[in-house]
Design a protein around this motif. Structure first.
Motif, short mmCIF file in Angstrom:
data_model
loop_
_atom_site.label_atom_id
_atom_site.label_comp_id
_atom_site.label_asym_id
_atom_site.label_seq_id
_atom_site.Cartn_x
_atom_site.Cartn_y
_atom_site.Cartn_z
N UNK A 153 0.83 -1.21 0.00
CA UNK A 153 0.00 0.00 0.00
C UNK A 153 0.86 1.26 0.00
N UNK A 154 1.93 1.24 0.79
CA UNK A 154 2.79 2.41 0.86
C UNK A 154 3.48 2.71 -0.47
N UNK A 155 3.70 1.69 -1.27
CA UNK A 155 4.41 1.88 -2.52
C UNK A 155 3.53 2.50 -3.60
N UNK A 156 2.22 2.54 -3.40
CA UNK A 156 1.32 3.12 -4.39
C UNK A 156 1.41 4.64 -4.33
N UNK A 157 1.38 5.25 -5.50
CA UNK A 157 1.51 6.71 -5.58
C UNK A 157 0.13 7.38 -5.49
N UNK A 158 -0.55 7.12 -4.40
CA UNK A 158 -1.87 7.72 -4.17
C UNK A 158 -1.69 8.92 -3.23
N UNK A 159 -1.48 10.07 -3.82
CA UNK A 159 -1.20 11.29 -3.06
C UNK A 159 -2.44 12.17 -3.03
N UNK A 160 -2.71 12.73 -1.87
CA UNK A 160 -3.90 13.57 -1.70
C UNK A 160 -3.77 14.88 -2.47
N UNK A 161 -4.91 15.33 -3.02
CA UNK A 161 -4.98 16.65 -3.64
C UNK A 161 -5.85 17.59 -2.81
N UNK A 162 -6.47 17.04 -1.75
CA UNK A 162 -7.27 17.84 -0.81
C UNK A 162 -6.80 17.52 0.59
N UNK A 163 -7.11 18.36 1.57
CA UNK A 163 -6.67 18.08 2.94
C UNK A 163 -7.23 16.76 3.46
N UNK A 164 -6.50 16.14 4.38
CA UNK A 164 -6.94 14.91 4.99
C UNK A 164 -8.23 15.14 5.78
N UNK A 165 -9.15 14.19 5.72
CA UNK A 165 -10.34 14.28 6.53
C UNK A 165 -9.95 14.41 8.00
N UNK A 166 -10.72 15.18 8.77
CA UNK A 166 -10.39 15.37 10.18
C UNK A 166 -10.62 14.06 10.93
N UNK A 167 -9.54 13.38 11.24
CA UNK A 167 -9.62 12.09 11.91
C UNK A 167 -9.64 12.31 13.42
N UNK A 168 -10.56 11.66 14.08
CA UNK A 168 -10.72 11.81 15.53
C UNK A 168 -11.11 10.47 16.13
#
Length: 337
Positions: free
Chosen positions: A177-192
């Motif tokens: 999974x880490x090797x996949x080039x899936x980079x965010x184009x929007x901010x990360x969802x607010x994780x809580x």
């Protein structure tokens, strides 16, 4: 098959940083297919659920459902890696507990080194679903490793080796999974923290079990409880992306137990509502990749139904996602007012 050969087939990163993610996942599926077609894998495994999962992953990828394709590769990778490990360590049983303890210590050192690679590969730019899949696998590595020793000493050595094998298998998937080039184009969802949500879902599960806990349903409730337990462990470790993924999985599984099979006339409603959810997920100001995974599950089933390939189980799954899972997701994300 040696560890080196297996890792080259399953875990090797795609060549070139800019490579398209679809191609990366397709090549991961190809590597799994090569392992399935090798003489080291039984025909029943290749023709059974493992082969089905890889074929389904390819089909969903062709349909443009990238997250679902990756998600479907996981069971086969875990199964193949665990079997590879068991076959490689088959001689330990004859050598006895001392040899088993020696292997346990050796594997511990190997996991230490490979977990360093996992830590170095962490990126805060990854989409939420990648964070979730990595966390959900990472948290299982050490518990399986410890359980393997206990099973080997207290039950049988093959039982112990099986659980030991699940430790590097989960590490493999996290690295993939880490090797996949899936980079965010929007901010990360607010994780809580999902503390309140997990308590509510656990209460609902207990109440459902009391109403419907027939013996035939016991394995399904066991699965729900296991998923809830994992979500709680992730939540305690502040691995909130992984906790959210497992929370939604438990909600889906509970819905499949409690929701009756739906009729074909529901297709129109489900299709319209899922399209609406899809627009919200894609138009959001944050990364909704975890929600999009479940949207793809539902949409894939609805696509098949639209072509005349109506599957009652898949229709039920789509209905549970539309009526239950995605509303739970949006409630968590505070996107639905």
């Amino acid at each position: 098959m040696s560890w080196t050969v297996f890792c080259l087939l399953i875990c090797s990163p795609a060549v070139g940083y800019a490579q398209d993610t679809n191609q990366q996942i397709s090549e991961a599926a190809t590597r799994l297919e090569k392992v399935l077609s090798s003489k080291d894998v039984s025909d029943s495994l290749a023709a059974g659920q493992c082969g089905d999962e890889v074929r389904a992953a390819r089909s969903t990828l062709k349909s443009g459902y990238l997250y679902l394709s990756l998600y479907r590769l996981r069971p086969c990778l875990l199964e193949l890696e665990t079997r590879r490990y068991l076959k490689a360590k088959a001689g330990i049983e004859q050598k006895g507990l001392d040899a088993f303890e020696e292997e346990w210590r050796r594997l511990g050192l190997e996991l230490n080194e490979r977990e360093k690679v996992l830590a170095l590969g962490q990126s805060q730019q990854s989409v939420a679903l990648i964070l979730a899949l990595v966390e959900a696998s990472k948290i299982q590595i050490r518990p399986y490793y410890r359980s393997g020793r206990l099973y080997g000493l207290n039950t049988t050595i093959p039982d112990g080796l099986y659980y030991l094998g699940l430790a590097p298998a989960n590490l493999d998937f996290a690295l993939l999974c880490q090797q996949l080039q899936l980079v965010r184009t929007t901010p990360l969802i607010r994780l809580r923290s999902l503390g309140p949500e997990l308590v509510e879902l656990e209460t609902e599960t207990i109440q459902s079990y009391k109403r419907n806990g027939a013996r035939s349903l016991q394995p399904r409730y066991n699965l729900i409880n296991s998923t809830l337990k994992m979500a709680s462990e992730l939540n305690r470790e502040a691995m909130y992306a992984g906790a959210l993924l497992r929370y939604l999985e438990a909600g889906l599984d509970l819905g499949l137990v409690t929701t009756p099979k739906l009729e074909e006339k529901e297709l129109s409603r489900l299709g319209a509502e899922n399209k609406s959810f899809g627009r919200k997920l894609r138009a959001g100001t944050v990364d909704h990749s975890i929600g999009l995974l479940y949207w793809e599950m539902a949409q894939g089933a609805l696509d098949s139904a639209a072509t005349g390939k109506l599957n009652e189980n898949e229709l039920q799954r789509a209905a549970v996602i539309v009526d239950r899972v995605l509303p739970l997701y949006f409630k968590y994300a505070a996107e639905v007012k």
